[in-house]
Design a protein around this motif. Structure first.
Motif, PDB file in Angstrom:
ATOM      1  N   CYS A 190       0.821  -1.207   0.000  1.00  9.84           N
ATOM      2  CA  CYS A 190       0.000   0.000   0.000  1.00  9.84           C
ATOM      3  C   CYS A 190       0.858   1.262   0.000  1.00  9.84           C
ATOM      4  O   CYS A 190       0.696   2.117  -0.869  1.00  9.84           O
ATOM      5  CB  CYS A 190      -0.926   0.001   1.214  1.00  9.84           C
ATOM      6  SG  CYS A 190      -2.003   1.443   1.276  1.00  9.84           S
ATOM      7  N   ASP A 191       1.774   1.367   0.968  1.00  7.88           N
ATOM      8  CA  ASP A 191       2.499   2.627   1.153  1.00  7.88           C
ATOM      9  C   ASP A 191       3.669   2.790   0.195  1.00  7.88           C
ATOM     10  O   ASP A 191       3.992   3.902  -0.197  1.00  7.88           O
ATOM     11  CB  ASP A 191       3.001   2.730   2.598  1.00  7.88           C
ATOM     12  CG  ASP A 191       1.838   2.826   3.586  1.00  7.88           C
ATOM     13  OD1 ASP A 191       2.060   2.626   4.795  1.00  7.88           O
ATOM     14  OD2 ASP A 191       0.697   3.086   3.132  1.00  7.88           O
ATOM     15  N   LEU A 192       4.323   1.687  -0.164  1.00  5.30           N
ATOM     16  CA  LEU A 192       5.489   1.805  -1.038  1.00  5.30           C
ATOM     17  C   LEU A 192       5.157   1.509  -2.499  1.00  5.30           C
ATOM     18  O   LEU A 192       5.687   2.138  -3.400  1.00  5.30           O
ATOM     19  CB  LEU A 192       6.608   0.864  -0.569  1.00  5.30           C
ATOM     20  CG  LEU A 192       7.097   1.066   0.870  1.00  5.30           C
ATOM     21  CD1 LEU A 192       8.306   0.184   1.158  1.00  5.30           C
ATOM     22  CD2 LEU A 192       7.462   2.506   1.128  1.00  5.30           C
ATOM     23  N   GLU A 193       4.275   0.535  -2.719  1.00  2.00           N
ATOM     24  CA  GLU A 193       3.970   0.173  -4.093  1.00  2.00           C
ATOM     25  C   GLU A 193       2.730   0.873  -4.630  1.00  2.00           C
ATOM     26  O   GLU A 193       2.492   0.874  -5.837  1.00  2.00           O
ATOM     27  CB  GLU A 193       3.756  -1.350  -4.200  1.00  2.00           C
ATOM     28  CG  GLU A 193       4.957  -2.170  -3.734  1.00  2.00           C
ATOM     29  CD  GLU A 193       6.146  -2.067  -4.674  1.00  2.00           C
ATOM     30  OE1 GLU A 193       5.953  -2.057  -5.897  1.00  2.00           O
ATOM     31  OE2 GLU A 193       7.284  -1.977  -4.197  1.00  2.00           O
ATOM     32  N   LEU A 232      -0.507   0.119  -4.177  1.00  2.11           N
ATOM     33  CA  LEU A 232      -1.637  -0.722  -4.575  1.00  2.11           C
ATOM     34  C   LEU A 232      -2.872  -0.337  -3.778  1.00  2.11           C
ATOM     35  O   LEU A 232      -2.786   0.153  -2.652  1.00  2.11           O
ATOM     36  CB  LEU A 232      -1.307  -2.199  -4.331  1.00  2.11           C
ATOM     37  CG  LEU A 232      -0.699  -2.982  -5.492  1.00  2.11           C
ATOM     38  CD1 LEU A 232       0.635  -2.401  -5.908  1.00  2.11           C
ATOM     39  CD2 LEU A 232      -0.542  -4.447  -5.132  1.00  2.11           C
TER      40      LEU A 232
END
Lengths: 310, 223
Positions: free
Chosen positions: B172-175, B177
């Motif tokens: 969620c936070d890095l990718e 999505l």
């Protein structure tokens, strides 16, 4: 309004609603509106919301997405081709949209830009070329500095030049080509012999820490020249002396610039004799011109002999 | 299937997870005609290849090593290509690829470690409950904690999270999505994604505060 929000959100997991609100996910318009209201008046909820938002943004900003390593795309394509059993597996370049071939320059550029892993660090390969360049440059500068310049008076001097004679004599002493003929360490005895042989009152300094090992005299163009050699271990000091009137009628030569400098500074000092590693110093002592050459460093030579030109 | 909440991953679950594709699948590559093979490659190029960067980043976060991440992605793509016939066109290929990558990672993990790790959800829940209501001044958090931490501290904190929490935070936070994509990938309800995300971030915040405290930057909390 607050009561409505409290009632609406009652029984709901506020923490997770805040998470959805932060990620802009899952909330219908009404719920979103009530969450916003909650944040605006409830300090604790605001802090929970803000803190979680900060954590999300902080990680996202500090741990950015990495670019695909060069070559990975084509490597995987090639592996798939191989898996397919293709007999004419082609190497597909990194371009993800077209099948194109890099030019030689692009391959070269890619080679130098591709990171090289040293432990956990990745540095572009050109880093090594840059380091090598500066190393070679530094080496060239050091070697260049070590190469001595040549004194212009020495370079342009003739056989009559006192400087040329003195420097050449010194190196002949070093090689053994010239040896002292007056082998006495007694200053007074040598002085007496020279006075008898050369008919001038030589100046024989008593140099501290150095031993007088001998002397020799000769004639040049009818002018008398006395030579003295001192030593201390591997250090050698040679002194060439002639009376000042030897310069008359250019029997012996001393450039006027050098002469003027001696008059001004009381001495002339230099060590630029190319590969002839020595230092040269000249001064007047009464009516005698003294030219000394040694294998001492220039500064040490000056401090050793400075007493004698005053 | 990975069980949800308050249970341990046991060996039998892992066998189900990693043997998603049977090696004796009758649609092996060797049985395909040249035309079928070409068509598969064409479709694979369209569907699967565009997700490589995302998969690589996820692999990198899992392994913390570029070489291992590259190998993991390569294994993933080879496996995905081999069993591409199992992918239903029109569904989310990205989620499908992520699942394959995670399976490959677990397979690799089982080979390199003596014992598979077990997630004690109860322990995580208890820890979360103890910090759940802690609130700090966000200004303090930003100035005293975040600005004094190194990237290494963040990576250590992230890697110290339990896998399921770490996965949702990464995705969620890095990718970037969405909850839906993550839910599809993990094959869990969206509520579970949100719950794990919230708890994962809370635990991370606590860890970062602890690191900052070790360096002399303490922030006060209110319960």
């Amino acid at each position: 309004m607050e009561k409505n929000t409290t009632d609406f959100l009652s029984g709901k997991n506020i923490d997770e609603l805040l998470t959805s609100y932060i990620d802009n996910e899952e909330l219908d318009d009404l719920t979103r509106k009530h969450v916003e209201e909650l944040i605006s008046y409830d300090v604790l909820s605001f802090r929970l919301y803000k803190s979680e938002k900060l954590v999300k943004e902080f990680f996202a900003s500090r741990l950015k997405q990495k670019e695909l390593p060069k070559g990975l795309y084509s490597k995987i394509n090639a592996s798939i081709e191989e898996l397919s059993g293709s007999t004419s597996a082609k190497f597909i370049p990194d371009s993800q949209s077209l099948v194109s071939h890099h030019s030689y320059i692009e391959h070269l550029k890619e080679f130098f830009v591709t990171p090289f892993s040293i432990g956990v660090y990745a540095v572009p390969r050109y880093t090594f070329a840059v380091i090598l360049f500066f190393f070679v440059l530094g080496l060239a500068l050091v070697l260049n500095n070590n190469k001595r310049e040549i004194n212009t008076f020495y370079a342009s001097g003739s056989e009559k030049s006192i400087m040329v004679q003195a420097v050449n004599n010194f190196h002949k002493i070093l090689t053994g080509e010239i040896k002292p003929t007056i082998n006495s360490t007694d200053t007074q005895e040598i002085k007496k012999i020279i006075a008898t042989e050369s008919n001038f009152d030589a100046f024989i300094p008593d140099i501290q820490e150095y031993r007088l090992i001998g002397a020799v005299t000769n004639d040049f163009n009818g002018k008398k020249i006395a030579h003295f050699v001192y030593s201390s271990g591997d250090e050698l000091i040679y002194i060439y002396e002639t009376v000042i009137d030897s310069l008359c009628h250019k029997k012996l030569e001393l450039p006027s610039e050098m002469h003027n400098q001696i008059l001004k500074d009381k001495f002339y000092l230099c060590d630029k004799f190319d590969d002839r590693d020595c230092a040269f110093m000249m001064w007047y002592k009464n009516n005698i011109l003294c030219a000394s050459v040694s294998n001492l460093p220039k500064q040490k030579m000056y401090t050793t002999l400075a007493t004698y030109y005053k | 299937m990975l069980k949800d909440n308050n249970s341990e991953i046991n060996s039998s679950d892992k066998i189900d997870l990693v043997d998603e594709f049977s090696e004796s699948d009758s649609s092996a590559l060797e049985d395909l005609s040249a035309n079928e093979l070409t068509e598969r490659k064409r479709l694979f190029d369209i569907e699967a290849m565009p997700h490589m960067k995302l998969l690589y980043n996820y692999a990198y976060r899992l392994t913390s090593n570029q070489m291992e991440a590259e190998d993991l992605v390569q294994d993933t793509y080879l496996r995905a290509f081999r069993f591409f016939h199992r992918f239903e066109r029109g569904t989310n290929c990205k989620a499908w690829m992520f699942r394959i990558l995670k399976n490959c990672y677990i397979n690799q993990y089982r080979k390199t470690k003596k014992e598979p790790s077990k997630v004690d959800y109860e322990e995580v829940e208890n820890f979360y409950d103890s910090i759940r209501s802690e609130a700090v001044d966000p200004n303090d958090l930003e100035q005293k904690v975040f600005s004094n931490l190194l990237d290494d501290d963040l990576i250590i904190a992230l890697n110290s999270l339990q896998d399921d929490y770490k996965t949702v935070v990464i995705l969620c936070d890095l990718e970037g999505l969405s909850y839906e994509e993550i839910a599809e990938f993990l094959e869990v309800p969206i509520g579970t994604v949100r719950s794990r995300l919230h708890r994962g971030r809370k635990i991370l915040e606590k860890k970062l505060r602890d690191y900052a405290k070790e360096r002399g930057y303490a922030v006060e909390t209110e319960a």
